[in-house]
Write a protein that holds these residues in place. Structure first.
Motif: not given
Lengths: 416, 416
Positions: A412-413, B239, B241-242, B347, B367
């Motif tokens: 998740d990142g 996302d 930023d990620k 996502d 991710n």
């Protein structure tokens, strides 16, 4: 030597077709396998006509009767091929199986998942049934296959592939998952061996000469199959009735197969009791014994040379020797065995344990015939061959052995 | 080309030593590993002296400073090598593990058991720490190893092997489980590649040129390692930023490693939002972006050629392109990826699922940074390399990947 445009095109089409096949559902693949089976039976007339051409050509060339028998198709043999495809349809799909998986300390999910190789090349001899067997096993394991059978079976193989391709297409898959390698000269085999990047794995099936040349020359990764100089070692602590039954079964149940025994070793302590019995029983079944001094003292046993101990006879011949102890038996096997299947007959737990630990073969058997090293006997349901190499697969290869794996990592990142 | 008597003798000694090692207990092997670790520290003076010879030679040859840094040993690096050996001692022994097993319908017991390969050949470049790492991993997995490091590290490697062999012998194992390949010319590498039957598996570790030549020329089965043209694909549903954190980590955390990202793909829908941020952040970290038209509209981005997309830079460079959809991203990766590690940032569950299914690489990440494809990160505790081939092992290779298997079949006089 470069790759011919014909082979490059076939291989590229296989690659494209393999991508859709890799993510096809089991239901789709099984429907294709059943369609392939039905088509072999429904179109048996054209298959038998094509086969008759091969048989006529072989007869005109003076091919030995046993080779022609292997080449010949009959309605029964076609039904057998069809049943083989139905059996493969009944097996579990290896693709997508999670081999191992879990969550890492940092929360990343890690899974190792079975995936197809992609494009498999099969190089094989004589029997046209291999064409259908290989196509079925490759399709179920998600692989496109490039088939290169022997030129003596070229009409049969072409007809079988035509029928199978039509069936594959009728089930909604790309027919190019099953293709013949263009050309039937030796050059086309050499090209296939140089098609690195186009073909992911090559599997040769056939005689020792074919396999050796592929293994030594191929730039494509190879799974080596088949050569079997298998041993039965009758230990000092053997039950001699069981030993006799195992030797006779391993040698005579079927002589032309790679898991047949080719060498017999007998512990000196039981030589006097066992040799008269085993010599008589083997000779009664028309087996020629190539023996050491202990064996040649029996009538009809011919002296063994070093070559005999290294030989894969695939015939009613067996090499035989008396050994002073289990160490000598293990040493003999290490020296001469092709590391396919080697058996000990013993009631001595320590001898069995030593033999299992120290004989480094694809299958090591205790009180059982070497003939059991077989995908069907092992319960795999289908077998593409028996690997005698140590990389990737060793022993009978079923559907899982026709796959690679990949790691799937889900976060998740996550960064390091 | 034949095998030199020197190599043949070394390989035969390795084979003999491998037989005892294959059945050595874990306790014995772990004691040897601890002795090896202690010896590296206790005899650090002679190791540093030998290394100083290599460094002096490299300096006299005008070797670049970064290569000399990789070659150099320090007390800290020796302690790191020692700790690596202690870590391997702490891992589970793969040998003897029952991979699958059961009882067949006829009562035969069938077990598939992990066994060592036998003799492993390692061909590697520059860093002398690989000498100790490889020796430790091979020893724990029951394999004798023939080490062929680069000639620039010959004094260091010879000294390390001497120290390790003494330690192995002190623990009661045959020192010949760890040997250097005699000679340090290119011919000795070629010979090793022809030592089929003497060497069971070859593992090249190093640059793309070394690996390609071993893969193409070797008659010994090879496990291909290392080349990594890894991609990060930033999906429409990422996302951002990620995505930014993952791109920066994958590219700049360590540039010279095979799991570093070399290519960035961005979905057109997020290009306007993401490109200014990612271009600025990469340039701030001194990364040169080789981009398509969408990227070159930003100052400092240089135009990418087709070669850029195929390149494994291993430097502060990245190839970049905007793609119209996920299909184009997958197509791009299929065309250019070395199939090591490719990541999607999204996502969107359906996009993630498609990427995982259709990108056929050793590791597919969702991710998460490509930098996670690593034996240590995966929890394997030790890693001999990262396989980018499909046969046998794919992805990070730990101890189980350094083994083969055999089938053990136990009956009570079973025949077919």
């Amino acid at each position: 030597m470069s790759i011919s445009p014909d082979l490059a095109e076939v291989a590229r089409n296989a690659r494209t077709a393999s991508r859709a096949l890799a993510i096809a559902t089991q239901a789709t693949k099984d429907a294709a396998l059943h369609a392939m089976a039905e088509a072999l039976v429904a179109r048996s007339d054209e298959l038998l006509r094509a086969n008759a051409e091969d048989v006529a050509r072989a007869e005109a060339d003076g091919t030995p009767a046993n080779i022609i028998d292997r080449l010949r198709l009959t309605p029964e043999r076609l039904e057998g091929m069809a049943q083989g495809l139905r059996d493969v349809a009944g097996l579990a799909d290896p693709v997508g199986e999670v081999v191992r998986g879990g969550v890492l300390p940092n929360g990343l999910e890690l899974r190792q998942v079975r995936v197809p190789f992609g494009v498999v090349g099969m190089i094989y001899e004589a029997r046209p049934n291999v064409t259908a067997d290989a196509a079925g096993i490759c399709l179920k394991s998600g692989n496109a296959v490039l088939l290169r059978g022997s030129s003596s079976a070229r009409s049969s193989n072409a007809a079988i592939v035509t029928v199978l391709r039509d069936a594959v297409a009728s089930a909604g898959l790309d027919a190019d998952v099953v293709q013949l390698v263009p050309g039937d000269t030796h050059e086309s085999v050499k090209e296939l061996m140089r098609a690195r990047g186009l073909v992911d794995v090559l599997i040769p099936r056939g005689g020792a000469g074919l396999i050796r040349s592929v293994v030594e020359e191929s730039m494509v990764p190879v799974i080596e199959t088949g050569a079997g100089n298998c041993h039965v070692y009758v230990d000092a602590a053997a039950d001699l009735d069981k030993a006799l039954a195992i030797v006779l079964n391993a040698k005579t149940h079927r002589t032309s197969v790679c898991n047949a025994a080719e060498s017999l070793l007998v512990h000196a302590d039981v030589a006097d009791a066992f040799l008269p019995r085993v010599v008589a029983a083997l000779q009664e079944r028309d087996v020629t014994i190539h023996g050491d001094d202990a064996f040649t003292s029996y009538e009809g046993v011919v002296p063994a040379t070093d070559d005999d101990y290294a030989e894969e006879y695939l015939s009613l011949d067996i090499a035989a020797a008396v050994v002073p102890d289990i160490d000598a038996a293990i040493d003999h096997i290490r020296r001469y065995s092709s590391a396919h299947s080697d058996a000990i007959v013993t009631d001595d737990q320590r001898a069995a344990r030593r033999f299992v630990a120290e004989v480094d073969s694809a299958a090591v058997l205790v009180n059982a015939s070497t003939r059991f090293t077989d995908g069907g006997e092992f319960g795999f349901g289908a077998e593409i061959g028996i690997s005698t190499q140590k990389l990737h697969a060793r022993g009978p290869m079923g559907l899982p052995e026709m796959t690679s794996t990949k790691y799937v990592v889900v976060g998740d990142g996550h960064v390091r």
